[in-house]
Design an enzyme around this catalytic site. Structure first.
Site, PDB file in Angstrom:
ATOM      1  N   ASN A 177      37.635  43.318  24.262  1.00 53.42           N
ATOM      2  CA  ASN A 177      38.231  41.967  25.003  1.00 53.42           C
ATOM      3  C   ASN A 177      37.565  40.671  24.344  1.00 53.42           C
ATOM      4  OD1 ASN A 177      38.249  40.978  28.624  1.00 53.42           O
ATOM      5  ND2 ASN A 177      39.689  41.127  27.010  1.00 53.42           N
ATOM      6  N   CYS A 196      36.241  36.588  35.090  1.00 54.87           N
ATOM      7  CA  CYS A 196      36.242  37.378  33.888  1.00 54.87           C
ATOM      8  C   CYS A 196      35.053  37.995  33.441  1.00 54.87           C
ATOM      9  CB  CYS A 196      36.730  36.360  32.671  1.00 54.87           C
ATOM     10  SG  CYS A 196      36.738  37.165  31.000  1.00 54.87           S
ATOM     11  N   GLY A 197      35.124  38.920  33.662  1.00 53.16           N
ATOM     12  CA  GLY A 197      33.694  40.133  33.482  1.00 53.16           C
ATOM     13  C   GLY A 197      33.224  39.988  32.339  1.00 53.16           C
ATOM     14  N   ARG A 211      47.044  39.682  33.711  1.00 49.34           N
ATOM     15  CA  ARG A 211      47.611  38.475  33.941  1.00 49.34           C
ATOM     16  C   ARG A 211      47.408  37.499  32.824  1.00 49.34           C
ATOM     17  NH1 ARG A 211      45.964  34.833  39.415  1.00 49.34           N
ATOM     18  NH2 ARG A 211      44.124  34.856  38.038  1.00 49.34           N
ATOM     19  N   CYS A 222      39.095  45.007  30.163  1.00 49.73           N
ATOM     20  CA  CYS A 222      39.266  43.960  31.130  1.00 49.73           C
ATOM     21  C   CYS A 222      38.049  44.345  32.395  1.00 49.73           C
ATOM     22  CB  CYS A 222      40.418  43.849  32.132  1.00 49.73           C
ATOM     23  SG  CYS A 222      40.392  42.905  33.370  1.00 49.73           S
TER      24      CYS A 222
HETATM   25  N1  LIG Z   1      39.548  39.979  30.770  1.00 51.20           N
HETATM   26  C1  LIG Z   1      38.863  39.550  31.984  1.00 51.20           C
HETATM   27  C2  LIG Z   1      39.675  38.949  33.206  1.00 51.20           C
HETATM   28  C3  LIG Z   1      40.875  37.793  32.799  1.00 51.20           C
HETATM   29  C4  LIG Z   1      41.145  37.224  33.801  1.00 51.20           C
HETATM   30  C5  LIG Z   1      42.691  37.655  33.914  1.00 51.20           C
HETATM   31  N2  LIG Z   1      43.586  37.555  32.871  1.00 51.20           N
HETATM   32  C6  LIG Z   1      43.275  36.971  35.045  1.00 51.20           C
HETATM   33  O1  LIG Z   1      44.058  36.062  34.882  1.00 51.20           O
HETATM   34  O2  LIG Z   1      42.802  37.058  36.218  1.00 51.20           O
HETATM   35  C7  LIG Z   1      37.809  40.341  32.606  1.00 51.20           C
HETATM   36  O3  LIG Z   1      36.962  40.875  31.752  1.00 51.20           O
HETATM   37  O4  LIG Z   1      37.557  40.366  33.845  1.00 51.20           O
END
Ligand SMILES: N[C@@H](CCC[C@H](N)C(=O)O)C(=O)O
Length: 300
Positions: free
Chosen positions: A15, A76-77, A216, A224
């Site tokens: 990521n 965002c983990g 998203r 993710c």
């Molecule tokens: N890559 C992230 C999640 C990022 C947020 C997501 N795109 C959103 O808009 O909710 C993770 O590792 O959690």
């Protein structure tokens, strides 16, 4: 405000994360800067984690999260693990408390370099996820795509872990589905007024899942972390697994697993790696950046 700040290109299981040091400045990384950085192949990313001065007693930093399309994310983990590694390398400290729009996150770097983040408590109420329709039970909501009598994906588990997620249960390898086609349709489905992160999850044993996610605001990503949390919690919630699961993120280049524990106190703890790639300086208003000439060697 003008001038460049330090930033690092990092990743959490692939990521792509930019950690931007905004401490000492009152302004924020702008959506324009995010879009410009994402347009350059050298800095193309999934999320920016902007570290700001703390806003609450007992916290080490305020974290602002941007997707690569310039929108904000509440969680965002994978990025949070990257922030922990960056601050640990800077300070030698191993435990941190962050504040985000979604709440307080406690995190810890372990002796083996892996990082645990307490992602908080899952939210199941339909109007808090949020969903557009009232569902008493959000562990299996009415939503399907494909032919009405033979849907390709259906009945996802919905929840929020700060950000909204829909988990579609599949019997085959998630890589066999055309997520590039279905992802945008589901992310923008009217059921999700704030859009949603879309994950395909296959149960591979009583304590293991294989997942693939359409994010998203970022699209197909290699991993993710919040989706892994949502998949782990949803698997336990629906009786598919126990409360501690190993997540094999199907697209992650290293195939190192994420471990998700839904503790008895309702908190969700995610444990996994983070990797530093290179550092530079960036203008958080425009996104114009310089890569450090000779990045110092750094153990991850
Ligand atoms: N890559 C992230 C999640 C990022 C947020 C997501 N795109 C959103 O808009 O909710 C993770 O590792 O959690």
């Amino acid at each position: 405000m003008t001038g460049q700040v330090e930033f690092a290109r990092m990743n959490g299981l692939g990521n792509k994360i930019l950690v931007v040091d905004m401490r000492g400045r009152p302004d924020m990384v702008t959506p324009d800067a995010a879009i410009a950085l994402n347009a350059d192949p050298a800095t193309q990313f999934d999320q920016i984690m902007a570290i700001h001065d703390p806003r609450a007693d007992g916290t080490d930093a305020w974290i602002d999260i941007l997707n690569c399309d310039g929108t904000k994310a509440q969680a965002c983990g994978n990025g949070t693990r990257c922030v922990v590694q960056a601050l640990s390398a800077e300070t030698g400290r191993k435990t941190f408390t962050f504040q985000t729009v979604a709440g307080i996150l406690n995190a810890q770097e372990h002796a083996d370099g892996t990082i645990s983040v307490d992602m908080g408590k899952p939210v199941f109420a339909w109007d808090k996820i949020p969903l557009a329709e009232e569902f008493f039970d959000t562990s299996r909501i009415e939503l399907q795509i494909g032919p009405i009598d033979a849907p390709v994906l259906h009945s996802p588990s919905a929840m929020s872990i700060g950000n909204p997620h829909a988990i579609f249960w599949v019997d085959q390898d998630p890589m066999t589905f055309d997520l590039e086609r279905f992802g945008p349709m589901l992310e923008n489905h009217p059921m999700f007024p704030e859009k949603a992160n879309i994950t395909l999850a296959q149960v591979t044993s009583g304590d293991a899942l294989r997942t693939r996610t359409w994010e998203r605001g970022a699209g197909l990503t290699l991993a993710c972390g919040s989706a892994a949390c949502a998949a782990g919690v949803s698997a336990a919630r629906t009786g598919r697994t126990g409360r501690t699961v190993t997540i094999d993120v199907a697209t992650a280049p290293t195939r190192q697993p994420l471990v998700i524990e839904w503790r008895e106190d309702d908190h969700v703890v995610m444990t996994g790696p983070a990797e530093w790639e290179w550092s530079g300086k960036v203008d958080p208003v425009t996104g114009i950046f310089d890569r450090d000439e000779e990045p110092e060697a750094r153990a991850n």
